[in-house]
Scaffold this motif. Structure first.
Motif, short mmCIF file in Angstrom:
data_model
loop_
_atom_site.label_atom_id
_atom_site.label_comp_id
_atom_site.label_asym_id
_atom_site.label_seq_id
_atom_site.Cartn_x
_atom_site.Cartn_y
_atom_site.Cartn_z
N ILE A 204 0.83 -1.21 0.00
CA ILE A 204 0.00 0.00 0.00
C ILE A 204 0.86 1.26 0.00
O ILE A 204 0.44 2.32 -0.48
N LEU A 205 2.10 1.16 0.51
CA LEU A 205 2.96 2.34 0.56
C LEU A 205 3.38 2.78 -0.84
O LEU A 205 3.63 3.97 -1.08
N GLY A 206 3.44 1.85 -1.78
CA GLY A 206 3.69 2.22 -3.17
C GLY A 206 2.53 3.00 -3.75
O GLY A 206 2.72 4.01 -4.45
N GLU A 207 1.32 2.58 -3.45
CA GLU A 207 0.13 3.30 -3.90
C GLU A 207 0.03 4.64 -3.19
O GLU A 207 -0.44 5.64 -3.77
N GLN A 208 0.48 4.67 -1.96
CA GLN A 208 0.50 5.93 -1.22
C GLN A 208 1.47 6.92 -1.86
O GLN A 208 1.16 8.11 -2.00
N ALA A 209 2.64 6.43 -2.27
CA ALA A 209 3.62 7.30 -2.91
C ALA A 209 3.07 7.89 -4.21
O ALA A 209 3.28 9.08 -4.50
N ALA A 210 2.36 7.08 -4.97
CA ALA A 210 1.76 7.58 -6.21
C ALA A 210 0.69 8.63 -5.91
O ALA A 210 0.56 9.64 -6.61
N LEU A 250 5.72 -10.75 9.27
CA LEU A 250 4.82 -10.17 8.27
C LEU A 250 4.24 -8.85 8.76
O LEU A 250 4.04 -7.91 7.97
N ARG A 251 3.93 -8.76 10.03
CA ARG A 251 3.26 -7.58 10.58
C ARG A 251 4.22 -6.47 10.99
O ARG A 251 3.79 -5.48 11.56
N SER A 252 5.47 -6.62 10.70
CA SER A 252 6.43 -5.58 11.06
C SER A 252 6.36 -4.43 10.05
O SER A 252 5.75 -4.56 8.98
N GLY A 253 6.99 -3.32 10.38
CA GLY A 253 7.02 -2.19 9.46
C GLY A 253 6.10 -1.08 9.90
O GLY A 253 5.74 -0.96 11.07
N GLN A 254 5.71 -0.26 8.96
CA GLN A 254 4.92 0.92 9.28
C GLN A 254 3.52 0.55 9.75
O GLN A 254 2.98 -0.51 9.42
N THR A 255 2.94 1.46 10.52
CA THR A 255 1.56 1.33 11.01
C THR A 255 0.79 2.57 10.58
O THR A 255 1.31 3.45 9.89
N GLY A 256 -0.43 2.65 11.05
CA GLY A 256 -1.23 3.83 10.76
C GLY A 256 -0.61 5.12 11.25
O GLY A 256 -0.82 6.20 10.66
N ARG A 257 0.18 5.04 12.31
CA ARG A 257 0.82 6.25 12.85
C ARG A 257 1.77 6.86 11.82
O ARG A 257 1.73 8.07 11.56
N GLU A 258 2.63 6.04 11.23
CA GLU A 258 3.59 6.55 10.24
C GLU A 258 2.88 7.02 8.98
O GLU A 258 3.28 8.02 8.36
N VAL A 259 1.85 6.31 8.59
CA VAL A 259 1.09 6.72 7.41
C VAL A 259 0.45 8.08 7.64
O VAL A 259 0.49 8.97 6.77
N ALA A 260 -0.12 8.29 8.82
CA ALA A 260 -0.74 9.58 9.13
C ALA A 260 0.29 10.70 9.07
O ALA A 260 0.03 11.79 8.55
N ALA A 261 1.49 10.44 9.61
CA ALA A 261 2.54 11.46 9.59
C ALA A 261 2.92 11.82 8.15
O ALA A 261 3.15 12.99 7.82
N THR A 262 2.97 10.82 7.28
CA THR A 262 3.32 11.08 5.88
C THR A 262 2.22 11.85 5.16
O THR A 262 2.49 12.79 4.41
N LEU A 263 0.98 11.48 5.40
CA LEU A 263 -0.14 12.11 4.71
C LEU A 263 -0.41 13.53 5.20
O LEU A 263 -1.17 14.28 4.56
N ALA A 264 0.20 13.91 6.30
CA ALA A 264 0.01 15.27 6.82
C ALA A 264 0.51 16.32 5.84
O ALA A 264 0.16 17.50 5.96
N THR A 265 1.30 15.91 4.86
CA THR A 265 1.83 16.87 3.87
C THR A 265 0.87 17.11 2.71
O THR A 265 1.15 17.97 1.87
N PHE A 273 -5.27 11.88 13.41
CA PHE A 273 -4.75 10.60 13.91
C PHE A 273 -5.12 10.47 15.38
O PHE A 273 -5.02 11.43 16.16
N HIS A 274 -5.54 9.25 15.76
CA HIS A 274 -5.91 9.00 17.15
C HIS A 274 -5.51 7.59 17.52
O HIS A 274 -5.72 6.65 16.74
N GLU A 275 -4.93 7.43 18.70
CA GLU A 275 -4.52 6.10 19.17
C GLU A 275 -5.31 5.71 20.41
O GLU A 275 -5.44 6.50 21.36
N PHE A 276 -5.83 4.49 20.39
CA PHE A 276 -6.46 3.90 21.57
C PHE A 276 -5.38 3.16 22.35
O PHE A 276 -5.15 1.97 22.14
N VAL A 277 -4.73 3.86 23.24
CA VAL A 277 -3.54 3.33 23.92
C VAL A 277 -3.87 2.06 24.70
O VAL A 277 -3.08 1.11 24.73
N GLU A 278 -5.03 2.00 25.30
CA GLU A 278 -5.39 0.88 26.18
C GLU A 278 -6.23 -0.19 25.50
O GLU A 278 -6.74 -1.08 26.17
N GLU A 279 -6.37 -0.09 24.18
CA GLU A 279 -7.22 -1.05 23.47
C GLU A 279 -6.38 -1.90 22.54
O GLU A 279 -5.31 -1.51 22.07
#
Length: 302
Positions: A204-210, A250-265, A273-279
């Motif tokens: 999905i990060l390739g599609e995000q870059a495009a 398989l589940r390693s790498g970026q998460t929604g947090r990093e994606v949100a930071a990138t899309l902020a541009t 962006f919101h994190e459910f710390v206890e969930e």
């Protein structure tokens, strides 16, 4: 963020059954219908859950929230909205795109519908250790949503086509991002709850870059909004050690947090962006559903 009321009122959906006199009251207040559609491209059957507001439509038509995994998520959303909805939430049309089953999730069908073609080395072990996971149906599914589900809803109710929201969780969250990246004008508001960025080697990060490249300068269509939410606690699935280690890789790498930071541009994108710390990944789902309702009406999570 909208929280569940102390007295939870269950909506009656086809296949879920009447739970109480209160539930019957909800059904009468917000009419619920379900109907099956067969996808033209694949011949696969789906069940669509459609919640009609009790009040008349606004001048431009009702706002609408499309929810993936509709068998599970529509009842959650109707519990949030309740029997006496707070303004303006009572005007929301809720559409669940689900499957003709009795349970809340069709795990194997959602793998197919929500993913790109995925090489075997990137497919996680099945929950039962025996089922064959098929992938690669997301474009067929997106076509079905665009050409069959949305028209079916909009022939039944007066809908504002400029106030469509798409909600997805996990692979559904991944699919929501894919729609934003490739066909962003189909919806105006997107909610990606714990999106499975890791799927298919993080393709999905390739599609995000495009998407980012296309968005330079002009940005996105006016009014486009994206809410990304993530969970804070990891719950390990019980698996043989070798499978558990493979799943972890398989589940390693970026998460929604990093994606949100990138899309902020992205110019013009209303991004939250919101994190459910206890969930956990699973326990956050009803809370994310509640946040999706508020976000569709311009309210950010608390």
């Amino acid at each position: 963020m909208l929280r569940f009321a102390a007295t939870v009122l269950l909506v009656v959906l086809s296949g879920f059954g009447v739970q109480s006199t209160q539930a019957q009251t909800v059904k009468e207040a917000r009419k619920v219908e379900s109907f099956d559609l067969r996808a033209d491209r694949t011949g696969l059957d789906y069940r669509v859950f459609l919640v009609h507001p009790a009040e008349p439509p606004p001048p431009g038509g009702y706002p609408v929230i499309y929810m993936l995994d509709g068998n599970a998520t529509v009842p959650m959303m109707e519990r949030v909205i309740g029997a006496n909805p707070q303004e303006p939430y009572g005007s929301a049309v809720i559409v669940g795109i689900g499957y003709p089953i009795d349970g809340p999730f069709d795990i194997l069908r959602r793998y197919r519908d929500l993913t790109p073609p995925t090489p075997p080395e990137f497919i996680p072990p099945s929950r039962d250790g025996a089922s064959i996971i098929e992938t690669g149906g997301r474009d067929d599914f997106l076509t079905f949503v665009e050409t069959q589900v949305i028209p079916a809803v909009e022939t039944r109710l007066p809908i504002d086509p400029q106030r469509r929201t798409l909600f997805g969780h996990s692979l559904g969250g991944l699919f929501s991002l894919y729609v934003l990246y490739t066909k962003g004008d189909l919806f105006q508001t997107y909610v990606a709850a714990d999106p499975a960025i890791w799927w298919n080697g993080q393709a999905i990060l390739g599609e995000q870059a495009a998407f980012l490249e296309r968005s330079k300068g002009e940005g996105v269509a006016h009014g486009t909004a994206l809410l990304i939410e993530t969970s804070g606690k990891l719950v390990e699935r019980p698996l043989p050690p070798a499978d558990a280690e493979r799943l972890k890789r398989l589940r390693s790498g970026q998460t929604g947090r990093e994606v949100a930071a990138t899309l902020a541009t992205v110019p013009g994108l209303r991004l939250v962006f919101h994190e459910f710390v206890e969930e956990s990944h699973g326990s956050m789902l009803p809370l994310a559903v509640a946040d999706a309702l508020g976000f569709a009406f311009g309210r950010n999570p608390d």
